[in-house]
Write an enzyme that holds these catalytic residues in place. Structure first.
Site, short mmCIF file in Angstrom:
data_model
loop_
_atom_site.label_atom_id
_atom_site.label_comp_id
_atom_site.label_asym_id
_atom_site.label_seq_id
_atom_site.Cartn_x
_atom_site.Cartn_y
_atom_site.Cartn_z
CG ASP A 85 4.99 2.53 -1.34
OD1 ASP A 85 4.32 2.77 -0.31
OD2 ASP A 85 4.50 2.01 -2.35
CG HIS A 119 1.23 1.42 0.80
ND1 HIS A 119 1.94 1.73 -0.35
CD2 HIS A 119 -0.05 1.22 0.39
CE1 HIS A 119 1.14 1.72 -1.39
NE2 HIS A 119 -0.08 1.40 -0.97
CG ASN A 133 12.37 -17.67 3.32
OD1 ASN A 133 11.21 -18.06 3.17
ND2 ASN A 133 12.67 -16.39 3.48
N GLY A 323 5.88 -7.78 13.69
CA GLY A 323 5.27 -7.64 15.00
C GLY A 323 3.78 -7.36 14.96
CB SER A 358 -1.13 0.12 -3.71
OG SER A 358 -1.27 1.51 -3.63
CG ASP A 475 -27.70 21.09 -22.08
OD1 ASP A 475 -26.72 20.62 -21.48
OD2 ASP A 475 -28.82 21.22 -21.56
#
Length: 605
Positions: A85, A119, A133, A323, A358, A475
Site C-alpha cells: 500500500d 491509507h 488494549n 496526531g 480499499s 447496430d
C-alpha cells in the site's frame, strides 16, 4: 522456479483505490467494548444499527458475521498478512504488537515502510488492530501478524516483486512468518481496452507467473491468497486526456451522470482484476447493499463491508496516522463526530471516514486470516472454495438492471443488462455486484473447523481454444452477434477466461455475455462502459474473467453473444476545470461492428 526480469521492463503504473448457518449471537452476549473504546461503532464487526460517528445509522445484521469466531478465540493467530500500500505506520500503538519482521521501505531500504498518506495504515488497522488494549477499535483478525510495504509511492518492477512475495526475505517460502495473505487495496482504471499479449507485454507474464508461483507453491504447497479491491469507479473515474487529468462521466438523454443504473467502469477491465490469482472484492454499505462507488463485474468473487464516506452515512472506523496534523483525522470541524480531536480520540489517532473497496479488501483479508488460523492445513484453493460455499446473499431482492434503448428501427426495446441473483447449475448463487455474496466469517470458520475438507483435485488450466466467428454485430439490436465453441475437456470450472477480438468504433454500446453448456448466462462486459477516444478498432486480445460458472462442467457448447445497445443517444464526457467539457464517442458507429474471434480457457479440476 526461475523468473527472469527483462531489461526493457518499465516501472509498473498503478493508481490508488452450504453448511448449516450458525445462530447469530445475541447483541447482549457479544463483547462490544472488550476494552476498546471505538469497537462499539465498528459496524462491520457487529452491525446493530450504529452510526460509525456519521449522521445516519446502518441496518442491523449487515456485517462480517464474526461473533462466533471471535468468541471461540479464532482471531488470525499464526497468519501473516502483507499490506502492499502507501506504507504502514508500524509503530502505531494499536498495531505494533502485531507487527513482525519483514516490512520494507521500498524508497530507502529501511525496515520502516513510511506512510505519508495514511491509507495503508488504515488498511492494516482493519486487518489486525490489537484488541483489548484500551485503545481504538480492533481488527477483523486482531491476533494476525502484519508486514507492510510502501509500494504505491515507489512503483517499479523490482519493488512490485519484493512486495508481492518474491523477495530475499520471503524467497525460501518456508518460514512461519511469511505472508499467507497479500492485501492489495489499489488498482488501475484503464480508459481504453488492454491487450493481453505476453510477447508485447512481458511484464504481464512476469506478474502472472509470480502470482501463480506464490499462490500454488509457498508454505509447503498450501500457498497464499492474494486479495484485490475491485475498484471505485461505478459512476465516474479519473483518467488523462492529452496529458491533462480529467473526470470521466456518462451522459445520456441530456443528463450528466445518467448511465441507467449500469456501472460506468467495469471491474473486468483491469489486468490485475482478471488474472484469476487475485480474489477480487466489491464493497458493501452498512445496509448490506452495494456502495455508491464500488466497481463490479463477473470477476468479483465476494463482497465485504467498505462503507460510504463517513459523514452522511457510515464508513469504517479504523487506525489513522498518529496526531491531529496527519492522515484523515486532523484538527478542526468535520462531518464525522470522531474527527477533529474528540473525547474518545483526543490525539486523532483513528478515523471514521476510511472507505472504498480499499476497505472491503482488508476486511476480506482479515476474514481469510481467521479461516486459515482455524485450520492451518487448508490450502489457498480450499480457502477460496470455502468462501464460495459460505458467502451469503446480500441485498437479496436486487432486481438486476434492465436497459431500455431505441433500436435501429426506432422501437423501444429492453435488455436485461445485469441479471438479478442467479443460481448456477452447480448450486452457487452469483450476482455481478456481489460475486458469490457477502463474506460470512462464522459460516466459513465453522466449515473449516467441523466439516471434513477433502482437498480439491489437482488444478488444471486448459490451453486456449479459439473460435473464428466473423459475425456482424447489428447496430442497436437485440439480435446481436452469436458464436459457439465446442469444449471437449471434462473439467469442473473454478473460473473461465475469455479473450476477444472485436472491430467496433463505439465499445460503450456493446454488451458481452457468455453462456455455459449448462445454460448459465454471465455478463462479461456490461453496456455503457465509459471508454475514452474511439477505442481505435475495438477489442484486441482483451481478457475477461468470470467466476459465475463455479462448479459447473465445462464440457459442451459455450456461446458468446455481443449486443449493440445504442444508436448514438449516449456518450462519454471528460471534465477538467482548465479545459472544460470534452465529449468522447459522440457519433454512432458508421458501420456495424464485427465479432472476429474469441478464445476460451478454463481454470478448474
Amino acid at each position: 522456479m526461475k523468473i527472469k526480469i527483462k531489461p526493457s521492463l518499465l516501472a509498473a503504473s498503478v493508481i490508488l483505490a452450504c453448511t448449516p448457518a450458525i445462530a447469530k449471537i445475541t447483541d447482549s452476549t457479544f463483547p462490544l467494548q472488550n476494552g476498546d473504546p471505538l469497537v462499539a461503532e465498528q459496524w462491520h464487526l457487529q452491525n446493530i444499527g450504529q452510526t460509525g460517528f456519521s449522521q445516519s445509522a446502518g441496518t442491523s445484521g449487515n456485517d462480517l458475521d464474526i461473533d462466533f469466531t471471535h468468541l471461540m478465540g479464532i482471531k488470525g493467530r499464526g497468519i501473516t498478512v502483507s499490506v502492499i500500500d502507501s506504507g504502514v505506520e508500524i509503530d502505531h500503538p494499536d498495531l505494533r504488537a502485531n507487527v513482525v519482521a519483514g516490512s520494507l521501505n521500498l524508497g530507502d531500504g529501511s525496515d520502516y515502510p513510511q506512510d505519508n498518506n495514511g491509507h495503508g495504515t488504515s488498511v492494516a488497522g482493519l486487518i489486525a488492530a490489537t484488541e483489548a488494549n484500551g485503545l481504538g477499535g480492533r481488527g477483523v483478525a486482531p491476533h494476525a501478524n502484519i508486514v507492510g510495504f510502501n509500494y504505491l509511492p515507489n512503483q517499479t518492477v523490482g519493488n512490485w516483486l519484493v512486495s508481492h512475495g518474491l523477495s530475499e526475505d520471503f524467497r525460501q517460502l518456508d518460514r512461519f512468518t511469511d505472508p499467507r495473505v497479500f492485501n492489495q487495496s489499489y488498482g488501475s482504471t484503464p480508459a481504453t481496452p488492454v491487450v493481453h499479449n505476453y510477447v508485447l507485454n512481458p511484464w504481464q507474464e512476469l506478474q502472472d507467473d509470480v502470482y501463480r508461483y506464490i499462490t500454488e507453491e509457498s508454505h509447503w504447497g498450501r500457498g497464499s491468497v492474494y486479495v484485490k479491491s475491485a475498484g471505485n469507479s461505478f459512476g465516474t473515474y479519473n483518467a488523462y486526456y492529452q496529458g491533462v487529468p480529467i473526470l470521466v462521466l456518462p451522459y445520456e438523454n441530456n443528463q450528466f451522470f445518467n448511465n441507467q443504473g449500469l456501472p460506468f467502469h467495469n471491474a473486468n477491465i483491469a489486468p490485475d482484476n482478471n488474472n484469476h490469482w487475485n480474489l477480487v472484492v466489491s464493497a458493501l454499505d452498512a445496509h448490506g447493499k452495494l456502495t455508491s462507488y464500488s466497481s463490479v463485474g463477473s470477476n468479483v468473487f465476494v463482497a465485504a463491508p467498505g462503507g460510504e464516506f463517513g459523514e452522511a452515512a457510515p464508513a469504517m472506523v479504523t487506525i489513522d496516522l498518529q496526531g491531529c496534523e496527519a492522515g484523515s483525522n486532523v484538527a478542526g470541524e468535520h462531518g464525522n463526530a470522531l474527527h477533529g480531536g474528540s473525547e474518545l480520540d483526543p490525539n486523532c489517532d483513528y478515523t471514521g471516514t476510511m472507505n472504498g473497496t480499499s476497505s472491503a479488501a482488508p476486511n476480506t483479508s482479515g476474514a481469510i486470516a481467521n479461516i486459515m488460523s482455524a485450520n492451518h492445513a487448508l490450502d489457498a484453493r480450499a480457502i477460496r472454495h470455502i468462501l464460495a460455499q459460505t458467502a451469503r446473499k446480500t441485498d437479496e431482492n436486487h432486481p438486476g438492471v434492465d436497459l431500455t434503448f431505441e433500436n435501429a428501427d426506432g422501437e423501444l426495446v429492453t435488455y436485461n443488462a445485469i441479471p438479478s441473483w442467479q443460481r448456477n447449475a452447480a448450486g452457487y448463487n452469483f450476482h455481478q455486484f456481489y460475486g458469490f455474496g457477502a463474506v460470512d466469517v462464522d459460516d466459513a470458520v465453522y466449515k473449516a473447523l467441523f466439516t471434513p475438507v477433502t482437498p480439491l483435485p489437482e488444478q488444471v488450466i486448459t490451453p486456449w481454444q479459439t473460435q473464428i466467428a466473423d459475425s456482424e454485430i447489428p447496430d442497436a439490436s437485440l439480435t446481436g452477434a452469436t458464436s459457439t465453441l465446442a469444449f471437449e475437456q471434462d473439467v469442473t470450472v473454478e473460473a473461465v477466461q475469455v479473450k476477444l477480438n472485436i472491430d467496433h468504433t463505439r465499445l460503450r454500446d456493446l454488451a458481452i455475455e457468455l453462456i455455459s453448456p449448462s445454460g448459465t448466462r454471465s455478463v462479461l462486459m456490461s453496456a455503457r462502459t465509459g471508454w475514452l477516444g474511439t477505442t481505435e478498432g475495438g477489442y484486441t486480445d482483451t481478457l475477461m474473467l468470470s467466476n459465475h460458472f463455479y462448479g459447473e462442467s465445462a464440457q459442451g457448447e459455450w456461446q458468446l453473444n455481443v449486443i449493440d445497445t445504442d444508436k448514438g443517444n449516449s456518450f462519454t464526457v471528460g471534465f477538467n476545470a482548465s479545459i472544460g467539457l470534452v465529449g468522447f464517442n459522440r457519433n454512432n458507429n458508421a458501420e456495424n461492428g464485427v465479432l472476429k474471434d474469441w478464445s476460451l480457457r478454463v481454470i478448474g479440476h
